[in-house]
Design a protein around this motif. Structure first.
Motif, mmCIF file in Angstrom:
data_model
loop_
_atom_site.group_PDB
_atom_site.id
_atom_site.type_symbol
_atom_site.label_atom_id
_atom_site.label_comp_id
_atom_site.label_asym_id
_atom_site.label_seq_id
_atom_site.Cartn_x
_atom_site.Cartn_y
_atom_site.Cartn_z
ATOM 1 N N LEU A 8 -3.188 -5.304 2.179
ATOM 2 C CA LEU A 8 -2.756 -4.928 3.467
ATOM 3 C C LEU A 8 -1.582 -4.240 3.041
ATOM 4 C CD1 LEU A 8 -2.552 -8.617 5.024
ATOM 5 C CD2 LEU A 8 -3.737 -6.825 5.852
ATOM 6 N N ILE A 9 -1.154 -3.190 4.126
ATOM 7 C CA ILE A 9 -0.016 -2.326 4.184
ATOM 8 C C ILE A 9 0.806 -2.413 5.194
ATOM 9 C CG2 ILE A 9 0.603 0.229 4.013
ATOM 10 C CD1 ILE A 9 -2.280 0.823 2.817
ATOM 11 N N THR A 10 2.055 -2.614 5.101
ATOM 12 C CA THR A 10 2.823 -2.882 5.992
ATOM 13 C C THR A 10 4.170 -1.710 6.126
ATOM 14 O OG1 THR A 10 3.054 -5.234 5.834
ATOM 15 C CG2 THR A 10 4.810 -4.482 7.013
ATOM 16 N N ILE A 11 4.175 -1.210 7.289
ATOM 17 C CA ILE A 11 5.372 0.007 7.470
ATOM 18 C C ILE A 11 6.204 -0.672 8.369
ATOM 19 C CG2 ILE A 11 5.496 2.173 8.442
ATOM 20 C CD1 ILE A 11 3.512 2.313 6.249
ATOM 21 N N THR A 12 7.596 -0.682 8.051
ATOM 22 C CA THR A 12 8.590 -1.064 8.790
ATOM 23 C C THR A 12 9.489 0.123 9.266
ATOM 24 O OG1 THR A 12 8.386 -3.047 7.275
ATOM 25 C CG2 THR A 12 10.557 -2.942 8.649
ATOM 26 N N THR A 13 9.800 0.126 10.422
ATOM 27 C CA THR A 13 10.614 0.878 11.263
ATOM 28 C C THR A 13 11.627 0.240 11.900
ATOM 29 O OG1 THR A 13 9.611 1.335 13.117
ATOM 30 C CG2 THR A 13 8.577 2.797 11.265
#
Lengths: 172, 206
Positions: free
Chosen positions: B142-147
């Motif tokens: 899993l890859i998480t991009i937080t903005t």
């Protein structure tokens, strides 16, 4: 053919053109400038839809201005088609100059800036003068190019030490 | 040539050759012993050396209905963070992928879409810093991009090794939200790399 930087530059530098022409909608404009073109046997898409959409979101452009840009875009594509080139590197200097002149003229008229950098990338600016993007190749070099910082001091230290040692031996 | 001068020239040539050999041995030995730590130190040195211009941070506003950002970050500014637990990666994400930006973190190719917009997203980073463990990512990770405007999770569905000229293997379109991460391959060695290791991940809808 690589992304037509000159053509895209030409497009964005015309974004606040003052000439009034028949209006074109934003969607029509985007579809027109992003569609795949056949340039001398090569299927080419000059600009990224994502980028054009982003530019038009960030910069306020009227539909008349979009239509004007679309016409200039077509002029640029015509130059490329008539050149017979299948890549930017095959373009004659004359054709490159024509494209650059087109973009420069529009830039001077509209005040939108672009800059062709020494590393062949093109910096495009927003209407307010901030950088919109730096255009170059899509796939970058992300390899181990940081080791130059180690090699130089390592070699310098060893070179100096060796010289000192040898001189001491000579003087002994 | 006077004999003294001959001796000096000879000594200098020998010194340079010896220095190059020792320099190379030191770097190789350092690489073997400290390996990733050297890359970290070098990255920190690069960060200190890079003068980051004062860029305005734009407040990012996401239009959920249109699935588009109403405002975008300025080129060269950090707008998010990427996290991959399987390889202990946490790194800042910047808009743009020029050399200056790649020294600071993960670079977002400006011709691609943003997280949440429903299109292809293309990120790059150096293989001796932020993406040094990218080749250890596997299908299912899993890859998480937080903005500031939201958090987006992606599941890896494929990895590949492509040539640097195979741009068609990194397609940018608005058909589906696919996150693509790439770095130079292989990881070892210096100089120009002709291949890239690529991770492909699909957005996990809530």
């Amino acid at each position: 053919m690589k992304k037509g930087l000159y053509v895209f530059v030409m497009v964005v530098t015309l974004l606040i053109g003052v000439k009034t022409v028949d209006a074109v909608s934003v969607d029509e404009f985007i579809n027109h400038v992003t569609k795949v073109q056949n340039i001398n046997g090569n299927e080419v898409s000059f600009v990224s839809k994502a980028e054009v959409e982003r530019y038009l979101t960030v910069n306020d452009i009227s539909e008349e201005e979009l239509s004007y840009i679309e016409n200039k875009f077509d002029e640029g594509v015509a130059i490329l088609k008539s050149s017979g080139a299948t890549s930017l590197s095959e373009l004659s200097q004359k054709d490159k100059d024509k494209l650059e002149a087109l973009a420069t003229e529009a830039s001077e008229e509209t005040g939108i800036k672009f800059n062709i950098n020494s590393n062949k990338s093109v910096t495009l600016y927003n209407v307010d003068g901030s950088v919109f993007a730096e255009e170059s190749i899509k796939i970058k070099q992300t390899g181990s190019n940081n080791y130059e910082y180690l090699y130089v001091p390592a070699i310098a230290i060893v070179a100096v030490a060796t010289i000192v040692i040898l001189r001491k031996k000579q003087n002994a | 040539m006077p004999s003294n001068l001959k001796r000096i020239v000879k000594a200098t040539i020998i010194n340079v050759i010896v220095a190059l050999i020792f320099g190379g041995i030191i770097v190789l030995a350092g690489d073997l012993v400290a390996g990733n730590k050297i890359a970290t130190i070098v990255t920190l040195v690069n960060k200190m050396a890079v003068k980051t211009p004062e860029l305005k941070q734009v407040e990012l506003i996401f239009n959920k209905e249109a699935k588009k950002l109403d405002t975008y970050p300025l080129y060269g500014t950090k707008y998010g963070e990427i996290k991959i637990d399987s390889i202990n990666l946490v790194a800042p994400v910047y808009l743009g992928d020029n050399n200056k930006i790649l020294k600071l973190g993960v670079g977002h190719y400006s011709g691609s879409y943003f997280p949440g917009e429903g299109g292809s997203i293309l990120y790059a980073a150096h293989n001796n810093s932020y993406f040094k463990k990218l080749p250890y990512v596997v299908v299912g990770d899993l890859i998480t991009i937080t903005t500031d405007y939201g958090t987006f999770n992606y599941k890896v569905y494929a990895t590949d090794i492509i040539k640097e000229t195979e741009e068609d293997k990194l397609p940018i379109d608005d058909k589906e939200e696919i996150l693509m991460l790439y770095t130079c391959y292989p990881l070892t060695g210096i100089g120009h790399k002709s291949h890239r290791f690529v991770v492909y991940a699909r957005l996990e809808e809530d």
